[in-house]
Design a protein around this motif. Structure first.
Motif, PDB file in Angstrom:
ATOM      1  N   ASP A 123      28.303  48.828  16.295  1.00 30.85           N
ATOM      2  CA  ASP A 123      27.934  47.553  15.676  1.00 30.85           C
ATOM      3  C   ASP A 123      28.167  47.583  14.169  1.00 30.85           C
ATOM      4  O   ASP A 123      28.607  48.599  13.605  1.00 30.85           O
ATOM      5  N   SER A 124      27.865  46.481  13.513  1.00 30.83           N
ATOM      6  CA  SER A 124      28.143  46.356  12.077  1.00 30.83           C
ATOM      7  C   SER A 124      27.210  47.205  11.226  1.00 30.83           C
ATOM      8  O   SER A 124      27.398  47.308  10.017  1.00 30.83           O
ATOM      9  N   HIS A 125      26.208  47.835  11.855  1.00 27.11           N
ATOM     10  CA  HIS A 125      25.281  48.706  11.132  1.00 27.11           C
ATOM     11  C   HIS A 125      25.569  50.179  11.422  1.00 27.11           C
ATOM     12  O   HIS A 125      24.771  51.050  11.051  1.00 27.11           O
ATOM     13  N   GLY A 126      26.688  50.444  12.100  1.00 27.25           N
ATOM     14  CA  GLY A 126      27.100  51.812  12.350  1.00 27.25           C
ATOM     15  C   GLY A 126      26.474  52.467  13.559  1.00 27.25           C
ATOM     16  O   GLY A 126      26.693  53.654  13.810  1.00 27.25           O
ATOM     17  N   ARG A 127      25.691  51.722  14.349  1.00 31.29           N
ATOM     18  CA  ARG A 127      25.057  52.311  15.529  1.00 31.29           C
ATOM     19  C   ARG A 127      26.047  52.386  16.685  1.00 31.29           C
ATOM     20  O   ARG A 127      26.757  51.419  16.975  1.00 31.29           O
ATOM     21  N   ARG A 128      26.083  53.519  17.363  1.00 39.01           N
ATOM     22  CA  ARG A 128      27.012  53.747  18.461  1.00 39.01           C
ATOM     23  C   ARG A 128      26.252  53.630  19.782  1.00 39.01           C
ATOM     24  O   ARG A 128      25.269  54.336  20.004  1.00 39.01           O
ATOM     25  N   HIS A 129      26.714  52.778  20.654  1.00 42.53           N
ATOM     26  CA  HIS A 129      25.982  52.456  21.879  1.00 42.53           C
ATOM     27  C   HIS A 129      26.610  53.172  23.070  1.00 42.53           C
ATOM     28  O   HIS A 129      27.678  52.788  23.554  1.00 42.53           O
ATOM     29  N   ASN A 130      25.917  54.196  23.546  1.00 41.82           N
ATOM     30  CA  ASN A 130      26.419  54.957  24.687  1.00 41.82           C
ATOM     31  C   ASN A 130      25.489  54.875  25.894  1.00 41.82           C
ATOM     32  O   ASN A 130      25.565  55.698  26.803  1.00 41.82           O
ATOM     33  N   TYR A 131      24.614  53.873  25.897  1.00 42.33           N
ATOM     34  CA  TYR A 131      23.584  53.742  26.943  1.00 42.33           C
ATOM     35  C   TYR A 131      23.569  52.285  27.407  1.00 42.33           C
ATOM     36  O   TYR A 131      23.310  51.386  26.610  1.00 42.33           O
ATOM     37  N   LEU A 132      23.842  52.073  28.692  1.00 43.33           N
ATOM     38  CA  LEU A 132      23.873  50.722  29.273  1.00 43.33           C
ATOM     39  C   LEU A 132      22.812  50.610  30.353  1.00 43.33           C
ATOM     40  O   LEU A 132      22.756  51.419  31.281  1.00 43.33           O
ATOM     41  N   LEU A 378      22.354  48.847  25.316  1.00 41.24           N
ATOM     42  CA  LEU A 378      22.816  47.500  25.627  1.00 41.24           C
ATOM     43  C   LEU A 378      22.317  47.164  27.023  1.00 41.24           C
ATOM     44  O   LEU A 378      22.053  48.059  27.830  1.00 41.24           O
ATOM     45  N   ARG A 379      22.205  45.847  27.328  1.00 40.42           N
ATOM     46  CA  ARG A 379      21.653  45.428  28.613  1.00 40.42           C
ATOM     47  C   ARG A 379      22.568  44.423  29.291  1.00 40.42           C
ATOM     48  O   ARG A 379      22.942  43.417  28.705  1.00 40.42           O
ATOM     49  N   LEU A 380      22.893  44.722  30.540  1.00 40.29           N
ATOM     50  CA  LEU A 380      23.638  43.794  31.391  1.00 40.29           C
ATOM     51  C   LEU A 380      22.661  43.253  32.425  1.00 40.29           C
ATOM     52  O   LEU A 380      22.122  44.004  33.244  1.00 40.29           O
ATOM     53  N   ALA A 382      21.227  40.697  35.600  1.00 41.31           N
ATOM     54  CA  ALA A 382      21.696  40.489  36.966  1.00 41.31           C
ATOM     55  C   ALA A 382      22.677  39.330  37.078  1.00 41.31           C
ATOM     56  O   ALA A 382      23.542  39.317  37.962  1.00 41.31           O
ATOM     57  N   ASP A 383      22.567  38.336  36.187  1.00 41.36           N
ATOM     58  CA  ASP A 383      23.482  37.202  36.221  1.00 41.36           C
ATOM     59  C   ASP A 383      24.753  37.450  35.416  1.00 41.36           C
ATOM     60  O   ASP A 383      25.577  36.558  35.253  1.00 41.36           O
ATOM     61  N   GLY A 384      24.906  38.676  34.894  1.00 35.03           N
ATOM     62  CA  GLY A 384      26.123  39.018  34.186  1.00 35.03           C
ATOM     63  C   GLY A 384      26.093  38.772  32.698  1.00 35.03           C
ATOM     64  O   GLY A 384      27.103  38.979  32.020  1.00 35.03           O
ATOM     65  N   ASN A 385      24.956  38.335  32.154  1.00 34.09           N
ATOM     66  CA  ASN A 385      24.860  38.131  30.711  1.00 34.09           C
ATOM     67  C   ASN A 385      24.588  39.451  30.008  1.00 34.09           C
ATOM     68  O   ASN A 385      23.728  40.227  30.445  1.00 34.09           O
ATOM     69  N   LEU A 386      25.311  39.695  28.928  1.00 34.52           N
ATOM     70  CA  LEU A 386      25.108  40.881  28.104  1.00 34.52           C
ATOM     71  C   LEU A 386      24.101  40.553  27.011  1.00 34.52           C
ATOM     72  O   LEU A 386      24.233  39.563  26.300  1.00 34.52           O
ATOM     73  N   LYS A 387      23.092  41.406  26.890  1.00 40.70           N
ATOM     74  CA  LYS A 387      22.045  41.238  25.883  1.00 40.70           C
ATOM     75  C   LYS A 387      22.069  42.483  25.006  1.00 40.70           C
ATOM     76  O   LYS A 387      21.825  43.595  25.499  1.00 40.70           O
ATOM     77  N   VAL A 388      22.371  42.315  23.732  1.00 39.28           N
ATOM     78  CA  VAL A 388      22.524  43.483  22.866  1.00 39.28           C
ATOM     79  C   VAL A 388      21.198  43.963  22.294  1.00 39.28           C
ATOM     80  O   VAL A 388      21.115  45.073  21.769  1.00 39.28           O
ATOM     81  N   CYS A 389      20.151  43.139  22.381  1.00 39.16           N
ATOM     82  CA  CYS A 389      18.820  43.529  21.921  1.00 39.16           C
ATOM     83  C   CYS A 389      17.784  43.008  22.905  1.00 39.16           C
ATOM     84  O   CYS A 389      17.844  41.836  23.308  1.00 39.16           O
ATOM     85  N   LEU A 390      16.852  43.863  23.290  1.00 36.78           N
ATOM     86  CA  LEU A 390      15.809  43.466  24.233  1.00 36.78           C
ATOM     87  C   LEU A 390      15.051  42.244  23.755  1.00 36.78           C
ATOM     88  O   LEU A 390      14.705  41.364  24.540  1.00 36.78           O
ATOM     89  N   ILE A 415      33.085  42.037  24.494  1.00 32.94           N
ATOM     90  CA  ILE A 415      31.976  42.981  24.346  1.00 32.94           C
ATOM     91  C   ILE A 415      31.839  43.419  22.897  1.00 32.94           C
ATOM     92  O   ILE A 415      30.738  43.453  22.333  1.00 32.94           O
ATOM     93  N   SER A 416      32.960  43.738  22.282  1.00 27.97           N
ATOM     94  CA  SER A 416      32.948  44.181  20.892  1.00 27.97           C
ATOM     95  C   SER A 416      32.360  43.126  19.973  1.00 27.97           C
ATOM     96  O   SER A 416      31.540  43.421  19.101  1.00 27.97           O
ATOM     97  N   ASP A 417      32.767  41.877  20.159  1.00 21.38           N
ATOM     98  CA  ASP A 417      32.258  40.795  19.319  1.00 21.38           C
ATOM     99  C   ASP A 417      30.739  40.665  19.454  1.00 21.38           C
ATOM    100  O   ASP A 417      30.026  40.438  18.468  1.00 21.38           O
ATOM    101  N   ALA A 418      30.237  40.794  20.688  1.00 21.51           N
ATOM    102  CA  ALA A 418      28.792  40.685  20.916  1.00 21.51           C
ATOM    103  C   ALA A 418      28.053  41.841  20.245  1.00 21.51           C
ATOM    104  O   ALA A 418      27.012  41.652  19.601  1.00 21.51           O
ATOM    105  N   VAL A 419      28.581  43.047  20.386  1.00 23.91           N
ATOM    106  CA  VAL A 419      27.940  44.222  19.790  1.00 23.91           C
ATOM    107  C   VAL A 419      27.912  44.106  18.269  1.00 23.91           C
ATOM    108  O   VAL A 419      26.917  44.439  17.617  1.00 23.91           O
ATOM    109  N   LYS A 420      29.007  43.593  17.690  1.00 23.36           N
ATOM    110  CA  LYS A 420      29.082  43.475  16.232  1.00 23.36           C
ATOM    111  C   LYS A 420      28.046  42.479  15.698  1.00 23.36           C
ATOM    112  O   LYS A 420      27.667  42.535  14.531  1.00 23.36           O
TER     113      LYS A 420
END
Length: 445
Positions: A123-132, A378-380, A382-390, A415-420
């Motif tokens: 993301d734009s704050h340098g955090r690397r997301h390796n957990y889905l 990151l959270r996927l 059940a309806d397929g929506n990606l949520k980058v923050c709980l 995905i990249s745009d959402a994470v950023k």
């Protein structure tokens, strides 16, 4: 100890940032973006694909909200005297933990691990997301009052939920980008009929190291051997009380003994770690904190005390919140030998162990000491929506993206745009209580 001279100053700013809130997030009204055919939602009103039947929270006046805040602060003030006695313990533990984190980074060679995460997941704050975290269903066989409104929720039609094939395809994109841990959630994931097949396909993805699940344990015991054979290697089981009658009050269902059986089955199968999630609520189960710690004496489990968090329909109130510091104060009086363990920099938990006990105790301090700076999740849904923050209402539909025929490179860009766009931190518990979000059962535990 010369290494402490550079570790402590360089991490003092990081420590302060972990224990302070940022300014409230500002969300616009429903907007549509054209990023490679994907739809990005910033929600204030109704969810685009959900007509939720919610039990509305009482609308508090500004004076009442301020009174709640004042009451919460006064409660903390009354506890200050006892907490002061343990302040040195906490300060030394915190500094030691930060020092160990720094040394651990060097020792583990984390540079190689970080390099494996592609720019798509940074993301734009340098955090690397390796957990889905993947929610497999919105359905649940319990009705926990902090997770689901009393009147229930309107379920998404099956045609709008991700299929097994779609789940595996999207997960494959994330794993190829650097995700090495997937956690299956719900609703209750174990009630999905194809759960074993999903586990088998996910565990076979090249690069995935950990396949975990969070379950309420009601039907889990009989399925665990097959799930383990299919690749499941980590497990969290939710249990908020050790009293059967209170279990029915909290969950609005029977089944306390089945949850205990699932914990014992998991231990018998050698699953490690076996974590027990306990949401602590004042006046409901805060009198059982010491009993849960006692569970770790003879069993190699990790009891995780979770601060009560606000979500739509759970009628959150600061007076129900039992803070991490209050829980620690209570535990140290009974178990003075409890000591801090080494935490990974991306841990959501503060980890402890009572000397001589087989198991461990952890605290998820989302409300009083957030850990947003180290978030790698990151959270996927059940309806397929990606949520980058709980706690953030912003979502992007990956279901619509792949059903429109989107190619892999374009999906990665979505995905990249959402994470950023992920914010630096959540807005703080009082602001979160006023911000519309989904019920926890729709987000995924």
């Amino acid at each position: 100890m010369r290494w402490m001279r550079w570790i402590i100053p360089s991490f003092s700013h990081a420590f302060r940032s972990r224990t302070s809130s940022t300014a409230p997030l500002v969300f616009g009204s429903h907007q549509v973006y054209s990023d490679t055919s994907a739809v990005f939602y910033e929600q204030r009103g109704n969810l685009p694909y959900h007509a939720l039947a919610l039990e509305k929270e009482p609308q508090l006046s500004e004076d009442e909200r301020q009174d709640n805040a004042v009451d919460f602060l006064l409660d903390d003030k009354l506890r200050t005297e006892s907490l002061r006695k343990n302040r040195r313990f906490e300060e030394v533990s915190a500094v030691r933990s930060l020092a160990v984190e720094a040394e651990s980074y060097v020792r583990r060679g984390n540079a190689e691990e970080r390099d494996r995460v592609s720019d798509m997941l940074i993301d734009s704050h340098g955090r690397r997301h390796n957990y889905l975290r993947i929610s497999l269903t919105e359905r649940c066989n319990l009705r926990c009052n902090y997770c689901m409104p009393a009147k229930g929720v309107e379920l998404t039609p099956n045609s709008e939920l991700l299929s097994q094939k779609e789940i595996v395809r999207i997960a494959g994109t994330f794993v190829a980008g650097g995700v090495d841990k997937i956690r299956l959630t719900g609703g209750e994931p174990s009630i999905r009929s194809d759960i074993e097949e999903i586990c088998e396909q996910l565990s076979s993805l090249p690069g995935l190291k950990h396949l975990a699940m969070t379950s309420n344990g009601i039907v889990l015991s009989r399925k665990l051997p097959r799930l383990q054979a299919a690749g499941l290697n980590q497990l969290n089981i939710s249990l908020d009380t050790l009293v059967p009658a209170k279990f029915e009050l909290l969950t609005r269902r029977k089944g306390h003994n089945k949850v205990l059986q699932s914990i014992d089955t998991a231990l018998g199968l050698g699953l490690s770690p076996v974590k027990v999630n306990t949401v602590v609520m004042r006046g409901l189960n805060d009198d059982e904190i010491l009993d849960f710690v006692e569970l770790t004496r003879d069993k190699p489990i990790n009891v995780r005390f979770i601060e009560f968090m606000p979500f739509d329909g759970n009628v959150w109130n600061s007076k129900k919140l039992v803070s991490y510091m209050e829980m620690m104060d209570m535990i140290k009086k009974k178990f003075p030998s409890i000591h801090r363990l080494e935490d990974h920099p991306t841990d959501t938990a503060k980890n402890f162990q009572v000397e001589g006990f087989q198991g461990t105790v952890s605290f998820i301090t989302s409300m009083t000491q957030h850990f947003c700076s180290g978030c790698n999740r990151l959270r996927l849904m059940a309806d397929g929506n990606l949520k980058v923050c709980l706690f953030g209402p912003a979502e992007v539909s990956l279901r619509d993206a792949i059903r429109s025929g989107m190619q892999e490179l374009d999906l990665q860009q979505v995905i990249s745009d959402a994470v950023k766009r992920k914010k630096a931190a959540h807005a703080g518990m009082f602001e979160l209580a006023r911000t519309q979000n989904r019920p926890m059962v729709h987000i995924g535990g």
